[in-house]
Write a protein that holds these residues in place. Structure first.
Motif, PDB file in Angstrom:
ATOM      1  N   UNK A  16       1.960  -0.761   0.705  1.00 50.52           N
ATOM      2  CA  UNK A  16       1.475  -2.018   0.065  1.00 50.52           C
ATOM      3  C   UNK A  16       1.710  -2.068  -1.594  1.00 50.52           C
ATOM      4  N   UNK A  17       1.601  -0.751  -2.113  1.00 55.16           N
ATOM      5  CA  UNK A  17       1.792  -0.854  -3.558  1.00 55.16           C
ATOM      6  C   UNK A  17       3.125  -1.200  -3.923  1.00 55.16           C
ATOM      7  N   UNK A  18       3.980  -0.701  -3.225  1.00 56.35           N
ATOM      8  CA  UNK A  18       5.470  -0.791  -3.359  1.00 56.35           C
ATOM      9  C   UNK A  18       5.839  -2.403  -3.255  1.00 56.35           C
ATOM     10  N   UNK A  19       5.384  -2.967  -2.144  1.00 58.28           N
ATOM     11  CA  UNK A  19       5.466  -4.516  -2.153  1.00 58.28           C
ATOM     12  C   UNK A  19       4.993  -5.287  -3.232  1.00 58.28           C
ATOM     13  N   UNK A  20       3.945  -4.819  -3.897  1.00 57.54           N
ATOM     14  CA  UNK A  20       3.433  -5.430  -5.315  1.00 57.54           C
ATOM     15  C   UNK A  20       4.205  -5.029  -6.326  1.00 57.54           C
ATOM     16  N   UNK A  21       5.293  -4.233  -6.286  1.00 53.68           N
ATOM     17  CA  UNK A  21       5.892  -3.796  -7.472  1.00 53.68           C
ATOM     18  C   UNK A  21       5.893  -2.447  -7.792  1.00 53.68           C
ATOM     19  N   UNK A  22       5.050  -1.745  -7.490  1.00 49.41           N
ATOM     20  CA  UNK A  22       4.603  -0.502  -7.972  1.00 49.41           C
ATOM     21  C   UNK A  22       5.925   0.529  -8.417  1.00 49.41           C
ATOM     22  N   UNK A  23       5.764   1.056  -9.607  1.00 49.91           N
ATOM     23  CA  UNK A  23       6.930   1.990  -9.634  1.00 49.91           C
ATOM     24  C   UNK A  23       6.108   3.498 -10.216  1.00 49.91           C
ATOM     25  N   UNK A  24       5.110   3.488 -10.337  1.00 49.61           N
ATOM     26  CA  UNK A  24       4.329   4.633 -10.889  1.00 49.61           C
ATOM     27  C   UNK A  24       3.028   4.796 -10.159  1.00 49.61           C
ATOM     28  N   UNK A  25       2.559   6.172  -9.816  1.00 52.49           N
ATOM     29  CA  UNK A  25       1.286   6.396  -9.158  1.00 52.49           C
ATOM     30  C   UNK A  25       0.726   7.134 -10.544  1.00 52.49           C
ATOM     31  N   UNK A  26      -0.726   6.707 -10.967  1.00 59.35           N
ATOM     32  CA  UNK A  26      -1.574   7.532 -11.608  1.00 59.35           C
ATOM     33  C   UNK A  26      -2.502   8.323 -10.869  1.00 59.35           C
ATOM     34  N   UNK A  27      -2.611   9.565 -10.962  1.00 60.65           N
ATOM     35  CA  UNK A  27      -3.657  10.063 -10.110  1.00 60.65           C
ATOM     36  C   UNK A  27      -4.452  11.050 -10.885  1.00 60.65           C
ATOM     37  N   UNK A  28      -6.073  10.606 -10.506  1.00 58.66           N
ATOM     38  CA  UNK A  28      -7.039  11.150 -11.070  1.00 58.66           C
ATOM     39  C   UNK A  28      -7.371  12.343 -10.293  1.00 58.66           C
ATOM     40  N   UNK A  29      -6.988  13.689 -10.485  1.00 62.12           N
ATOM     41  CA  UNK A  29      -6.997  14.713  -9.816  1.00 62.12           C
ATOM     42  C   UNK A  29      -8.392  15.736  -9.842  1.00 62.12           C
ATOM     43  N   UNK A  30      -9.023  15.599  -8.562  1.00 61.21           N
ATOM     44  CA  UNK A  30     -10.219  16.414  -8.873  1.00 61.21           C
ATOM     45  C   UNK A  30      -9.868  17.975  -8.241  1.00 61.21           C
ATOM     46  N   UNK A  31      -8.779  18.456  -8.253  1.00 61.90           N
ATOM     47  CA  UNK A  31      -8.317  19.877  -8.065  1.00 61.90           C
ATOM     48  C   UNK A  31      -7.639  20.330  -9.447  1.00 61.90           C
ATOM     49  N   UNK A  32      -7.873  19.615 -10.450  1.00 58.69           N
ATOM     50  CA  UNK A  32      -7.426  20.166 -12.017  1.00 58.69           C
ATOM     51  C   UNK A  32      -8.853  20.339 -12.713  1.00 58.69           C
ATOM     52  N   UNK A  33      -8.977  21.577 -12.912  1.00 58.22           N
ATOM     53  CA  UNK A  33     -10.369  21.843 -13.535  1.00 58.22           C
ATOM     54  C   UNK A  33     -10.216  21.848 -14.883  1.00 58.22           C
TER      55      UNK A  33
END
Length: 284
Positions: A42-59
């Motif tokens: 769905x994101x790709x269909x909306x033109x997404x080229x980048x994923x920004x991830x808020x990662x709860x495994x990075x302490x």
């Protein structure tokens, strides 16, 4: 002008990787994997080229931090679950310009944030698990933001979310924003895990009921009520990373002014005592 085209709260349980390997868990997490891929489609269909991830495994223990390499490549073994995730190869393009811009915006807004381009600062599995499945739907770049925040408050993480949105809008990027973490996160005690079929059960009925109520609020678009309970929910139900990923997500979407009904992409499921799902937060 850039934009966040889609946002989501996503599971990253290690059993998703094991689900694709021969053994007793083969196929067990197919719905979660399919959920990641549907969100990415769905994101790709909306033109997404980048994923920004808020990662709860990075302490992190001071400030806020962003991994913004031009390229990420390596072989990952989890120090938490080396029996589950070992020798996992990964190779993704990053976006140092966007990572630097998010850090600059956050710092301008009073929340000290550093963006790093360090090959030795490897991605954590809160980023690697979603990217493994989402990258099958497109060549997304990735920026990873630390969201296991030990001495931070949710209001600071709200500002990080605002900075994400402002930096994206000042860029040429089309972004899928992912809050990577569980709902409740009370892992079974070691001595109780096997006796309670821990891989497929939740450790607290109270937590399960709270998780289901939260999903109702999200699907109703009653985010203002959820945000009033976020702090206590994170505390009492052991929210992963104190749910700073979720605070960042809401900060990017407008906090308590956000009213869009969410879409449940993967039915709620228990894993090792915790509550998991994939949910789309439409961008208003």
């Amino acid at each position: 002008m850039g934009e966040i085209v889609l946002a989501a709260k996503c599971t990253h349980v290690p059993t998703m990787l094991m689900s694709e390997q021969p053994g007793r868990l083969e196929g067990a997490r197919t719905p979660a994997i399919d959920g990641h891929r549907e969100i990415a489609r769905r994101a790709k269909a909306l033109g997404a080229d980048t994923i920004v991830i808020c990662d709860t495994h990075w302490v992190i223990n001071a400030g806020y931090h962003i991994k913004a390499n031009l390229r990420f490549e390596g072989l990952f073994t989890s120090n938490e679950f080396p029996q589950f995730i070992q020798n996992l190869p990964y190779a993704y393009e990053g976006d140092p310009v966007l990572g630097d811009a998010i850090a600059a915006k956050a710092t301008e807004k009073g929340v000290y944030t550093l963006s790093h381009q360090l090959d030795s600062l490897e991605l954590e599995y809160g980023t690697l698990v979603p990217m493994r499945f989402m990258s099958r739907e497109g060549d997304f770049k990735v920026v990873s933001i630390a969201a296991w925040c030990t001495v931070h408050d949710h209001d600071e993480s709200r500002v990080i979310g605002e900075a994400i949105r402002e930096a994206v809008e000042a860029s040429d990027n089309k972004v899928l924003l992912v809050a990577s973490g569980s709902l409740s996160h009370k892992i079974w005690a070691n001595k109780d895990y096997a006796a309670n079929n821990g891989t497929f059960t939740i450790s607290s009925e109270f937590n399960r009921q709270m998780d289901l109520r939260v999903l109702e609020l999200w699907q109703q678009g009653d985010h203002a009520t959820f945000l009033k309970m976020l702090g206590e929910y994170a505390d009492f139900c052991c929210g992963e990373g104190s749910m700073h990923d979720t605070a960042m997500l809401y900060g990017a979407l407008g906090w308590d002014s956000y009213t869009a009904p969410c879409e449940l992409i993967t039915e709620y499921f228990p894993s090792s005592g915790t509550g998991q799902t994939n949910v789309i937060f439409p961008v208003q």
